[in-house]
Design a protein around this motif. Structure first.
Motif, mmCIF file in Angstrom:
data_model
loop_
_atom_site.group_PDB
_atom_site.id
_atom_site.type_symbol
_atom_site.label_atom_id
_atom_site.label_comp_id
_atom_site.label_asym_id
_atom_site.label_seq_id
_atom_site.Cartn_x
_atom_site.Cartn_y
_atom_site.Cartn_z
ATOM 1 N N ARG A 207 1.629 -1.369 0.117
ATOM 2 C CA ARG A 207 -0.217 0.323 -0.161
ATOM 3 C C ARG A 207 0.822 1.623 0.134
ATOM 4 N NH1 ARG A 207 -4.305 1.556 4.404
ATOM 5 N NH2 ARG A 207 -5.475 2.840 3.604
ATOM 6 N N TYR A 208 0.346 1.667 -0.510
ATOM 7 C CA TYR A 208 1.021 3.496 -1.078
ATOM 8 C C TYR A 208 0.855 4.593 0.161
ATOM 9 C CZ TYR A 208 2.694 1.027 -5.194
ATOM 10 O OH TYR A 208 2.656 0.168 -6.543
ATOM 11 N N MET A 209 1.642 4.642 0.857
ATOM 12 C CA MET A 209 0.567 6.015 1.773
ATOM 13 C C MET A 209 2.085 7.065 2.223
ATOM 14 S SD MET A 209 -1.721 4.701 3.239
ATOM 15 C CE MET A 209 -1.877 5.499 5.181
ATOM 16 N N LEU A 210 1.985 8.189 0.353
ATOM 17 C CA LEU A 210 2.796 8.853 0.281
ATOM 18 C C LEU A 210 2.224 10.416 -0.143
ATOM 19 C CD1 LEU A 210 4.920 6.745 -2.309
ATOM 20 C CD2 LEU A 210 5.217 7.259 0.274
ATOM 21 N N GLY A 211 0.899 10.508 -0.247
ATOM 22 C CA GLY A 211 -0.228 11.855 -0.631
ATOM 23 C C GLY A 211 -0.040 12.139 -1.766
ATOM 24 N N LYS A 212 -0.365 12.879 -2.662
ATOM 25 C CA LYS A 212 -0.309 13.040 -4.116
ATOM 26 C C LYS A 212 0.722 13.546 -4.594
ATOM 27 C CE LYS A 212 -4.604 11.932 -4.712
ATOM 28 N NZ LYS A 212 -4.846 10.991 -5.941
ATOM 29 N N PHE A 213 0.803 13.727 -6.053
ATOM 30 C CA PHE A 213 2.368 13.872 -6.951
ATOM 31 C C PHE A 213 1.970 14.255 -8.003
ATOM 32 C CE2 PHE A 213 3.736 10.777 -4.043
ATOM 33 C CZ PHE A 213 4.817 10.813 -3.654
ATOM 34 N N ASP A 214 2.769 15.525 -8.454
ATOM 35 C CA ASP A 214 2.670 15.980 -9.765
ATOM 36 C C ASP A 214 3.220 15.105 -10.793
ATOM 37 O OD1 ASP A 214 0.905 18.619 -9.358
ATOM 38 O OD2 ASP A 214 2.709 18.963 -7.577
ATOM 39 N N VAL A 215 4.258 14.789 -10.480
ATOM 40 C CA VAL A 215 4.694 13.940 -11.557
ATOM 41 C C VAL A 215 5.663 12.247 -10.877
ATOM 42 C CG1 VAL A 215 6.833 13.568 -13.281
ATOM 43 C CG2 VAL A 215 6.043 15.757 -13.153
ATOM 44 N N VAL A 216 5.540 11.299 -11.678
ATOM 45 C CA VAL A 216 6.306 9.794 -11.066
ATOM 46 C C VAL A 216 7.212 9.136 -11.595
ATOM 47 C CG1 VAL A 216 5.315 7.591 -9.926
ATOM 48 C CG2 VAL A 216 3.881 9.132 -9.434
ATOM 49 N N PHE A 217 8.479 9.798 -11.386
ATOM 50 C CA PHE A 217 9.524 9.193 -12.083
ATOM 51 C C PHE A 217 9.690 7.229 -11.850
ATOM 52 C CE2 PHE A 217 10.785 13.640 -12.773
ATOM 53 C CZ PHE A 217 11.549 13.188 -13.862
ATOM 54 N N CYS A 218 9.212 6.592 -12.828
ATOM 55 C CA CYS A 218 9.011 5.354 -12.658
ATOM 56 C C CYS A 218 10.025 4.377 -13.718
ATOM 57 C CB CYS A 218 7.605 3.993 -12.556
ATOM 58 S SG CYS A 218 7.351 2.575 -11.632
ATOM 59 N N ARG A 219 10.925 4.210 -13.516
ATOM 60 C CA ARG A 219 12.079 3.476 -14.336
ATOM 61 C C ARG A 219 12.565 2.853 -13.961
ATOM 62 N NH1 ARG A 219 15.695 7.700 -15.329
ATOM 63 N NH2 ARG A 219 15.532 7.496 -17.857
ATOM 64 N N ASN A 220 12.489 1.820 -15.527
ATOM 65 C CA ASN A 220 13.899 0.621 -15.179
ATOM 66 C C ASN A 220 13.570 -0.483 -14.374
ATOM 67 O OD1 ASN A 220 15.393 2.101 -17.822
ATOM 68 N ND2 ASN A 220 15.593 3.920 -16.032
ATOM 69 N N ILE A 237 -0.119 3.760 -8.817
ATOM 70 C CA ILE A 237 0.365 5.025 -9.367
ATOM 71 C C ILE A 237 -0.794 6.173 -9.967
ATOM 72 C CG2 ILE A 237 2.313 6.164 -11.109
ATOM 73 C CD1 ILE A 237 4.043 3.991 -10.451
ATOM 74 N N HIS A 238 -1.240 5.484 -10.502
ATOM 75 C CA HIS A 238 -2.644 6.443 -10.910
ATOM 76 C C HIS A 238 -3.021 7.555 -9.986
ATOM 77 C CE1 HIS A 238 -6.378 7.608 -12.918
ATOM 78 N NE2 HIS A 238 -5.796 8.041 -13.806
ATOM 79 N N ALA A 239 -3.723 6.603 -8.804
ATOM 80 C CA ALA A 239 -4.421 7.169 -7.678
ATOM 81 C C ALA A 239 -4.024 8.049 -7.136
ATOM 82 C CB ALA A 239 -4.829 5.445 -7.073
ATOM 83 N N THR A 240 -1.959 7.870 -7.115
ATOM 84 C CA THR A 240 -1.303 9.054 -6.639
ATOM 85 C C THR A 240 -1.249 10.418 -6.737
ATOM 86 O OG1 THR A 240 0.779 8.228 -7.042
ATOM 87 C CG2 THR A 240 -0.100 7.034 -5.313
ATOM 88 N N LEU A 241 -1.685 10.680 -8.311
ATOM 89 C CA LEU A 241 -1.079 11.686 -9.215
ATOM 90 C C LEU A 241 -2.238 12.186 -9.379
ATOM 91 C CD1 LEU A 241 0.365 9.870 -12.153
ATOM 92 C CD2 LEU A 241 1.174 11.743 -11.159
#
Length: 276
Positions: A207-220, A237-241
């Motif tokens: 589970r992600y408990m990180l809040g909301k983001f404007d940009v997510v880098f999920c690379r490699n 990840i979509h839910a965090t954006l």
């Protein structure tokens, strides 16, 4: 590891690794397992992968489990890896975010950040943009960087690197601007960058408990997961954006499916994905 890995041992280890962190090993990666686990077996006086698996089944083996997962998930990384994502960040995303957000903090997430090169590269790009465009980016910048490995996060939090690591993708100009040589011969990232980044331990399957983001880098990193797990991670990840937020994948990764969640944005060169 004195004995070769049997097919049964390899199948059992593949299941262990996938259950532990989602990584799906290919059919012919025995050489990788041997090279990455050799030291662990030697330190624990074991001679086979089967013996290691038996130890991992016993109660109270959490520390050994973490060491094994750490060894199999730690990958080399570079400063400004692939270059295009950071050019897109500087030329498109930061100007757009600067216009959109004057008071609210702008938040980035660097998922699977390894030893910190990616989040610190984001911080460098932000600092360079502010110097190039004084007064344009007034909002606070907050970068959350996560990884499953405690050992790489310890390195990232220290922000100190040997010259060999510094030379992997970092220009002499950026080395001069953003690092200071430490007393032991290493290179320490400067405080104005370090304070932008908050490192946290996170398994992308949890589970992600990180809040909301404007940009997510999920690379490699998604290349190591099954198609089902990849879809699950991208959905979460979509839910965090934030609305209109962006997802940036690795050069060899693509977002197949999920057209109801993301729209492709061509940046010539490079592709990113915007939350619908």
């Amino acid at each position: 590891m004195k004995s070769d890995i049997t097919p049964q041992e390899y199948d059992a280890f593949k299941k262990f690794l996938q259950d532990a962190c989602g990584i799906l090993l290919g059919e012919n990666k025995q050489y990788l397992v041997k090279s990455r686990l050799r030291r662990i077996l030697e330190d624990n006086q074991m001679t086979s992968l089967g013996a290691l698996l038996e130890h991992l089944k016993r109660p109270g083996r959490v520390p050994l489990r973490e060491v094994v997962v750490d060894a199999m998930t730690t990958n080399e990384t570079l400063w400004f890896r692939d270059n295009h994502p950071f050019r897109i960040l500087s030329d498109k995303l930061l100007p757009e975010l600067a216009e959109r957000s004057q008071l609210q903090p702008i938040r980035f997430w660097s998922a699977a950040c390894s030893t910190g090169q990616e989040p610190y590269s984001i911080a460098m790009a932000v600092d360079e943009y502010r110097r190039l465009k004084p007064g344009k980016l007034k909002a606070d910048i907050k970068i959350t960087a996560t990884d499953i490995s405690k050992s790489v996060l310890d390195v990232a939090r220290r922000g100190e690197y040997e010259m060999l690591a510094i030379g992997r993708g970092l220009s002499p100009e950026r080395q001069k601007n953003f690092f200071a040589q430490s007393s032991n011969g290493g290179w320490q990232i400067r405080p104005q960058l370090k304070t932008m980044v908050d490192f946290k331990e996170l398994n992308l399957l949890e589970r992600y408990m990180l809040g909301k983001f404007d940009v997510v880098f999920c690379r490699n990193v998604l290349i190591y997961f099954s198609a089902e797990l990849k879809k699950d991670i991208l959905t979460r990840i979509h839910a965090t954006l934030n609305t209109g937020g962006y997802l940036i994948l690795g050069a060899s990764e693509s977002l197949n499916g999920l057209p109801h969640l993301y729209e492709m944005v061509q940046c010539n060169p490079g592709i990113i994905y915007r939350k619908k």
